[in-house]
Design a protein around this motif. Sequence first.
Motif, mmCIF file in Angstrom:
data_model
loop_
_atom_site.group_PDB
_atom_site.id
_atom_site.type_symbol
_atom_site.label_atom_id
_atom_site.label_comp_id
_atom_site.label_asym_id
_atom_site.label_seq_id
_atom_site.Cartn_x
_atom_site.Cartn_y
_atom_site.Cartn_z
ATOM 1 N N UNK A 1 24.148 43.069 34.544
ATOM 2 C CA UNK A 1 25.066 42.848 35.654
ATOM 3 C C UNK A 1 24.461 41.843 36.613
ATOM 4 N N UNK A 2 25.286 40.902 37.088
ATOM 5 C CA UNK A 2 24.880 40.005 38.164
ATOM 6 C C UNK A 2 25.827 40.218 39.339
ATOM 7 N N UNK A 3 25.335 39.954 40.537
ATOM 8 C CA UNK A 3 26.163 40.067 41.735
ATOM 9 C C UNK A 3 27.064 38.849 41.841
ATOM 10 N N UNK A 4 28.354 39.078 41.977
ATOM 11 C CA UNK A 4 29.327 37.992 42.012
ATOM 12 C C UNK A 4 29.524 37.481 43.438
ATOM 13 N N UNK B 1 29.831 43.072 35.088
ATOM 14 C CA UNK B 1 29.586 42.508 36.414
ATOM 15 C C UNK B 1 30.835 42.611 37.283
ATOM 16 N N UNK B 2 31.981 42.383 36.682
ATOM 17 C CA UNK B 2 33.243 42.503 37.410
ATOM 18 C C UNK B 2 33.512 43.955 37.798
ATOM 19 N N UNK B 3 33.194 44.863 36.903
ATOM 20 C CA UNK B 3 33.366 46.289 37.186
ATOM 21 C C UNK B 3 32.442 46.730 38.323
ATOM 22 N N UNK B 4 31.208 46.219 38.324
ATOM 23 C CA UNK B 4 30.269 46.539 39.403
ATOM 24 C C UNK B 4 30.758 45.955 40.727
ATOM 25 N N UNK B 5 31.401 44.794 40.675
ATOM 26 C CA UNK B 5 31.965 44.183 41.879
ATOM 27 C C UNK B 5 33.036 45.098 42.482
ATOM 28 N N UNK C 1 35.585 47.664 46.358
ATOM 29 C CA UNK C 1 36.822 48.438 46.405
ATOM 30 C C UNK C 1 36.554 49.928 46.277
ATOM 31 N N UNK C 2 35.548 50.275 45.506
ATOM 32 C CA UNK C 2 35.227 51.687 45.316
ATOM 33 C C UNK C 2 36.258 52.380 44.458
ATOM 34 N N UNK C 3 36.690 53.570 44.897
ATOM 35 C CA UNK C 3 37.643 54.334 44.100
ATOM 36 C C UNK C 3 39.067 54.224 44.626
ATOM 37 N N UNK C 4 39.333 53.231 45.479
ATOM 38 C CA UNK C 4 40.678 53.037 46.026
ATOM 39 C C UNK C 4 41.597 52.402 44.981
ATOM 40 N N UNK D 1 33.116 34.221 38.633
ATOM 41 C CA UNK D 1 32.502 34.860 37.471
ATOM 42 C C UNK D 1 31.128 34.252 37.184
ATOM 43 N N UNK D 2 30.272 34.948 36.432
ATOM 44 C CA UNK D 2 28.916 34.446 36.153
ATOM 45 C C UNK D 2 28.909 33.051 35.521
#
Length: 270
Positions: free
Chosen positions: A3-6, A74-78, A83-86, A54-55
Motif C-alpha cells: 500500500x502507498x499513501x495516495x 492502496x485505494x481501499x486504504x485511502x 471516509x471510514x465506514x460511512x 493513483x500510484x
Amino acid sequence: MTVVTLHSTEFGPADGFPVLAVHGWTPDHRLMTGCLEPVFAARAKSYRRLYPDLPGMGETPIGEVESADDILDSLNAYVDEHIGDKPFLIIGESYGGYLARALTQKRRSQVVGLALICPVGKAVWHRDRDVPPHEVLYRDDELEHLRGSEFDEVAVIQTSETFRRTQTEVVVGLNIADLPALDRIQQQWVLKEDPEDGESISVPTVIMAGRQDSSTGYRDSMALLEHYPRASFMVLDRAGHNLQIEQPELFEAITSEWLDRVEDSQLGAL
C-alpha cells in the motif's frame, strides 16, 4: 499487501456526503475534477469530493506497488483513512472504472451509487477488447496542423475547446506519470478477483460509453449490465474515449440524473 499513501485533492464541505472519483490509467485527478466540479457546483445537496492520484500517477509515488491488486489495496486504504465506514458514492473513468467496480464489490455495504465513464469492461487487456476503429467526425480548420498528433489519434470531435480541455485535464497528467513503473505494473494489470464475481450490485448506477471510443469501446461495457440491475447504459454518438470533453452537456445531464436517483434512493440521508 503493498500500500502507498495516495496524494489527493478535495473540494466541498468536510461534512458533505463523500464522493470518491477515480481517474484512468496514466492521467491524474485533473481528468476528474475538470468534468465533475461543474456538475457538483450546480447541486443543492452538499457533497465532499475526493480526487486521489493513483500510484505512479500525478503526485503519488509508485513506492513498492507491483500490480493492479496493490493499486486497489492502496485505494481501499485511502477510503479507510478519508471516509471510514460511512456510505459514499464512487465514480470511475476508464481503468478507474474497473477499479471502482472492484472497490464497490469490496465495500458493497457502503457504496450507495456507482458511475462509470468510458470504463474498461469485461475485457481488460487492449488486445481482447471489442472496439471500433478510430475516426474523426469533426475537425476545426485551425486544427489541421494537429493531423497525426496524439490528440488526433484519440479525439473524435476536434475543436479549440476539446483541444484546450484535453491539454489541461488529460495531457497535464500524462506528462508527469512514471511511465517505466506503469509499464512494469501492466504486467500484472488484471485483478485477481473479477469485480463482477459475487452477488449483483443493486444501487443507482450509470454507465456512459462513447460510440466512437476506440480505446475501451462500448460493447464490452454492455456485458456489465446484468450485474448492475439499477444501471442506466448510455452510448453517446460523437464521443470517443474523452466522452466527458466531447459531449459535456450530455455528460453533465446524465451525471446529474444519476445523482437525482441516488438522492431519491437515500430518502433524505444525503
